[in-house]
Design an enzyme around this catalytic site. Structure first.
Site, PDB file in Angstrom:
ATOM      1  N   CYS A   1       0.867  -1.178   0.000  1.00  7.82           N
ATOM      2  CA  CYS A   1       0.000   0.000   0.000  1.00  7.82           C
ATOM      3  C   CYS A   1       0.905   1.229   0.000  1.00  7.82           C
ATOM      4  CB  CYS A   1      -0.849   0.013   1.257  1.00  7.82           C
ATOM      5  SG  CYS A   1      -1.771  -1.516   1.469  1.00  7.82           S
TER       6      CYS A   1
ATOM      7  N   LYS B   1       5.818  -9.464 -20.032  1.00  5.85           N
ATOM      8  CA  LYS B   1       5.370  -8.102 -20.319  1.00  5.85           C
ATOM      9  C   LYS B   1       4.013  -8.130 -20.999  1.00  5.85           C
ATOM     10  CE  LYS B   1       7.219  -6.200 -18.478  1.00  5.85           C
ATOM     11  NZ  LYS B   1       8.218  -6.060 -17.433  1.00  5.85           N
TER      12      LYS B   1
ATOM     13  N   ASN C   1       0.883   0.108   5.941  1.00  9.04           N
ATOM     14  CA  ASN C   1       1.340  -0.707   4.815  1.00  9.04           C
ATOM     15  C   ASN C   1       2.105  -1.885   5.396  1.00  9.04           C
ATOM     16  OD1 ASN C   1       2.476  -1.708   2.399  1.00  9.04           O
ATOM     17  ND2 ASN C   1       4.264  -0.399   2.637  1.00  9.04           N
ATOM     18  N   GLY C   2       1.733  -3.103   5.004  1.00  9.56           N
ATOM     19  CA  GLY C   2       2.426  -4.279   5.538  1.00  9.56           C
ATOM     20  C   GLY C   2       1.420  -5.320   5.978  1.00  9.56           C
TER      21      GLY C   2
ATOM     22  N   HIS D   1       9.551 -30.537 -27.121  1.00  9.79           N
ATOM     23  CA  HIS D   1       9.342 -31.426 -25.971  1.00  9.79           C
ATOM     24  C   HIS D   1       7.976 -31.171 -25.334  1.00  9.79           C
ATOM     25  CE1 HIS D   1      13.449 -32.859 -26.292  1.00  9.79           C
ATOM     26  NE2 HIS D   1      13.764 -31.593 -26.555  1.00  9.79           N
TER      27      HIS D   1
ATOM     28  N   ARG E   1       1.562   1.763  -6.004  1.00  4.63           N
ATOM     29  CA  ARG E   1       1.786   0.741  -4.970  1.00  4.63           C
ATOM     30  C   ARG E   1       0.526  -0.067  -4.666  1.00  4.63           C
ATOM     31  NH1 ARG E   1       6.347   1.563  -2.036  1.00  4.63           N
ATOM     32  NH2 ARG E   1       5.440   0.433  -0.280  1.00  4.63           N
TER      33      ARG E   1
ATOM     34  N   GLU F   1       1.121  -9.395 -18.550  1.00  2.00           N
ATOM     35  CA  GLU F   1       0.746  -8.576 -17.395  1.00  2.00           C
ATOM     36  C   GLU F   1       0.056  -7.280 -17.779  1.00  2.00           C
ATOM     37  OE1 GLU F   1       3.999  -7.258 -14.920  1.00  2.00           O
ATOM     38  OE2 GLU F   1       5.269  -6.944 -16.651  1.00  2.00           O
TER      39      GLU F   1
ATOM     40  N   TRP G   1      -3.496  -1.869  -1.470  1.00  2.00           N
ATOM     41  CA  TRP G   1      -3.416  -3.111  -2.251  1.00  2.00           C
ATOM     42  C   TRP G   1      -3.842  -4.210  -1.284  1.00  2.00           C
ATOM     43  CZ3 TRP G   1      -0.692  -7.830  -2.504  1.00  2.00           C
ATOM     44  CH2 TRP G   1      -0.735  -8.472  -3.747  1.00  2.00           C
TER      45      TRP G   1
ATOM     46  N   GLU H   1      10.847 -12.739 -20.555  1.00  2.00           N
ATOM     47  CA  GLU H   1      10.469 -11.372 -20.168  1.00  2.00           C
ATOM     48  C   GLU H   1       9.452 -10.789 -21.158  1.00  2.00           C
ATOM     49  OE1 GLU H   1      10.512  -9.685 -17.697  1.00  2.00           O
ATOM     50  OE2 GLU H   1      10.300  -7.616 -18.317  1.00  2.00           O
TER      51      GLU H   1
ATOM     52  N   LYS I   1       3.169  -2.195  -7.888  1.00  2.00           N
ATOM     53  CA  LYS I   1       4.560  -1.960  -8.261  1.00  2.00           C
ATOM     54  C   LYS I   1       5.529  -2.593  -7.274  1.00  2.00           C
ATOM     55  CE  LYS I   1       7.806   0.003 -10.730  1.00  2.00           C
ATOM     56  NZ  LYS I   1       8.085  -0.661 -12.013  1.00  2.00           N
TER      57      LYS I   1
HETATM   58  C1  F6R Z   1       6.918  -7.074 -13.946  1.00  2.00           C
HETATM   59  C2  F6R Z   1       7.379  -6.565 -12.673  1.00  2.00           C
HETATM   60  C3  F6R Z   1       7.496  -7.505 -11.522  1.00  2.00           C
HETATM   61  C4  F6R Z   1       8.716  -7.124 -10.666  1.00  2.00           C
HETATM   62  C5  F6R Z   1       8.759  -7.978  -9.406  1.00  2.00           C
HETATM   63  C6  F6R Z   1       9.983  -7.680  -8.568  1.00  2.00           C
HETATM   64  O1  F6R Z   1       6.938  -6.082 -14.919  1.00  2.00           O
HETATM   65  O2  F6R Z   1       7.646  -5.415 -12.544  1.00  2.00           O
HETATM   66  O3  F6R Z   1       7.575  -8.823 -11.938  1.00  2.00           O
HETATM   67  O4  F6R Z   1       9.871  -7.290 -11.422  1.00  2.00           O
HETATM   68  O5  F6R Z   1       7.612  -7.742  -8.645  1.00  2.00           O
HETATM   69  O6  F6R Z   1      10.043  -6.336  -8.230  1.00  2.00           O
HETATM   70  P1  F6R Z   1      11.391  -5.670  -7.759  1.00  2.00           P
HETATM   71  O7  F6R Z   1      12.312  -5.619  -8.911  1.00  2.00           O
HETATM   72  O8  F6R Z   1      10.999  -4.314  -7.273  1.00  2.00           O
HETATM   73  O9  F6R Z   1      11.935  -6.533  -6.673  1.00  2.00           O
END
Ligand code: F6R
Length: 610
Positions: free
Chosen positions: A2, A487, A102-103, A506, A27, A490, A76, A483, A605
């Site tokens: 959060c 991308k 937050n937590g 396979h 967040r 998500e 969140w 990756e 995020k």
């Molecule tokens: C995907 C994305 C997440 C973060 C993951 C780790 O685009 O952003 O998969 O990479 O949550 O986050 P960090 O790098 O902040 O530890």
């Protein structure tokens, strides 16, 4: 996960809290709320929204509560569904004590049962609500003493903003395993989950340490431990400017951040890649002898950062000739790893706050491994808990999906691999020079690729009708394929899988037909011919193939449906060019499908819970 904000100063708190929440919304955005204390009436006014900050702002449009002390929250959801009743701030029974959190409070059930048995009345399903009640329980004590007492009973993670009707000149912040900073101006103070929310007001930032409490009054902040022992405040000067945290004319933060890749590379190299091709990992350079002491490297991360770890695994083994292993941090913590002082543990985390990664880091450290955080956030938990921190210096990343910070992570891993290779005497001078030239030219190559956005967007619009995608690559580009798939899924909510091209036959090849396209990374490299065979195999099954090929190469023209040409350069640099192409592709598919690109559903995020 959060976002929390607090204000104490000489201005009306409400608009400042709303601005802060807006910048913290990445967040989490399940609900939002603020509470403002009006000194004159002695009353607290609380307003909440069951969705984003925009709704909260709309609700406050006609009637802004007055007051110069306030706290706010953007949520969140973890405990209790997203709803108005679960939105923060939460209060005690008497509505005197107001808290944003937050937590996760791990022992909240026991605490709640105990408090209920003593007559406390709870209104939400959240774990957070136990906090104001615990504080209330210590009635008779001043707020700060009561907060200390309450926090000593809590286990878990928290960043808190707390105020009370009884002490209208006091804003309290506290943290344990969740980030919290205090922006400091002449006569006003901004408590926030991160720096992004305070930089519009000040660059002077107090970083609160684990288990510390800050009591902010008009006289200034005082930092103490939970036991009340004074702590010297850790104040830093942040050099991000406000415009860096804004969209800069792009339609989404993510697009702006994709376009910042050339700067991210330049910032990663600045001062680290020396003119002679050697590397100086500023701030965390170990001697050659230290580096030779490491017999293996463990790379930990989650999601996109885990994909960067996979690139690191590949190049460290290839260039430095020492065993390297990338591990999903959330799995690593439940293994019984056989690491020790001979292991260099590299922790990759943009935010520096990802709970799974932090736990892995602490575990590696406890086993005696030397730990290095590669992170974008100065003084983040990962940076502080590691033996050394290598900062991305990529500037704030607001889009929930990582883009420029992945690029920066990969470049930093190239530098680390080159540094290890040098120390181990395994990188010939010619290779060193070749690599350093490729990295120096990379920003230019990226600009060339970004200049072809219209072409990529056009392809993305055509491919947006498909419901499934398979991304394939080999070597470093296996990680880039993973990756690319992440991308796409998500931000567009389209199903996408990544796999090594070798693994296709396979199993995954069974999925393919004319409605299941393959995005194949076929740029030049050690496995170019093998990749070409794999493309033939999928084309034979009727799957449309969108191939990334080296500029001027035509060996796949007959079997691919569409091609994106990538400038020819060193394989390590090409992997980054490929990444940015796939980021743009995902972005434009998502836009075509009308998705909320910067805040995709169900994501946040910074994932500060396990
Ligand atoms: C995907 C994305 C997440 C973060 C993951 C780790 O685009 O952003 O998969 O990479 O949550 O986050 P960090 O790098 O902040 O530890």
């Amino acid at each position: 996960m959060c976002g929390i904000i607090g204000y104490l100063g000489n201005h009306e708190a409400t608009p400042l809290l709303l601005d802060g929440l807006k910048s913290l919304e990445y967040r989490g955005y399940d609900s939002a709320g603020i509470a403002v204390l009006d000194r004159t009436s002695g009353l607290t006014s609380t307003t909440k929204s069951e969705s984003k900050v925009a709704l909260l702002t709309a609700r406050l449009q006609d009637c802004m509560p007055k007051g110069r002390l306030g706290i706010g929250h953007t949520r969140w959801a973890t405990h209790g569904k997203p709803s108005l009743v679960n939105a923060h701030p939460h209060t005690d029974c008497g509505g005197r004590i107001v808290v944003v959190h937050n937590g996760i409070i791990e022992n909240f059930r026991e605490l709640r049962d105990e408090l209920v048995s003593r007559g406390h009345i709870f209104v939400s399903e959240t774990d957070s609500e136990v906090i104001p009640h615990l504080i209330e329980d210590a009635s008779g004590e001043d707020l700060l003493t009561a907060v200390r007492g309450a926090l000593k009973r809590i286990t878990g993670a928290y960043a808190l903003g707390i105020m009370s009707r009884d002490e209208p000149d006091l804003l309290i912040g506290a943290r344990m395993n969740a980030p919290l900073v205090l922006g400091m101006c002449q006569d006003e103070f901004f408590l926030a989950s991160d720096i992004t929310a305070v930089i519009p007001h000040t660059k002077k930032v107090l970083i609160l340490g684990e288990g510390e409490i800050v009591a902010v009054t008009p006289m200034g902040p005082e930092v103490t431990t939970l036991d009340g022992a004074p702590v010297a405040p850790k104040i830093i000067h942040v050099d991000w400017d406000v415009s860096q945290a804004q969209k800069g004319g792009f339609s989404h933060f993510m697009l702006k951040e994709i376009h910042e890749a050339p700067d991210a590379v330049a910032n990663a190299l600045r001062g680290r890649l020396l003119p002679d091709g050697n590397v100086n990992l500023q701030g965390c350079d170990l001697t050659d002898a230290d580096l030779r002491g490491f017999q293996n490297v463990l790379l930990l991360g989650m999601g996109t950062s885990m994909h960067a770890a996979l690139v690191g695994e590949h190049v460290i083994e290839d260039w430095a000739g020492i065993p390297a292993q990338a591990a999903d941090a959330s799995e690593f913590r439940y293994r019984r790893p056989t690491i020790g002082p001979e292991t260099l543990t590299v922790v990759l985390t943009q935010s520096g706050e990802t709970a799974d990664t932090i736990v892995g880091l602490r575990q590696a450290k406890a086993l005696g491994s030397y730990t290095m955080a590669v992170t974008n956030v100065v003084a983040s938990t990962a940076a502080r808990d590691s033996d050394a921190a290598l900062y991305l210096n990529a500037g704030p990343e607001i889009g929930v999906a990582s883009s420029k910070t992945f690029v920066s992570h990969v470049v930093n891993l190239y530098l680390l691999a080159a540094r290890l290779a040098s120390a181990h005497g395994r990188m010939p001078i010619e290779r060193k020079q070749e690599l350093s030239q490729a990295l120096r030219e990379l920003p230019e190559g990226l600009r060339a690729v970004l200049g072809r956005e219209a072409e990529i967007a056009d392809l993305a619009r055509r491919y947006a009708r498909f419901r499934n995608f398979l991304f394939v690559g080999r070597g470093i580009n296996h990680a880039i394929a993973l990756e690319g798939a992440l991308k796409l899924k998500e931000i567009s909510y389209v199903h996408a899988e990544g796999t090594s091209a070798g693994a296709l036959k396979h199993g995954p090849i069974a999925l393919l037909d004319q409605d299941f396209p393959v995005v194949a990374i076929c740029t030049d490299g050690a496995t170019r011919d093998k990749m070409a065979s794999n493309v033939h195999e999928v084309a034979a099954r009727g799957a449309p193939v969108l191939a990334l090929v080296t500029q001027g190469e035509h060996h796949l023209d007959d079997v691919t449906t569409d091609r994106i040409e990538i400038p020819a350069c060193d394989e390590a640099a090409v992997a980054i060019l490929n990444t940015v192409v796939l980021q743009l592709f995902a972005y434009h598919v998502a836009v075509e499908l009308g998705r909320d690109v910067d805040q995709p559903r169900n994501l946040a995020k910074s994932v500060t819970v396990e």
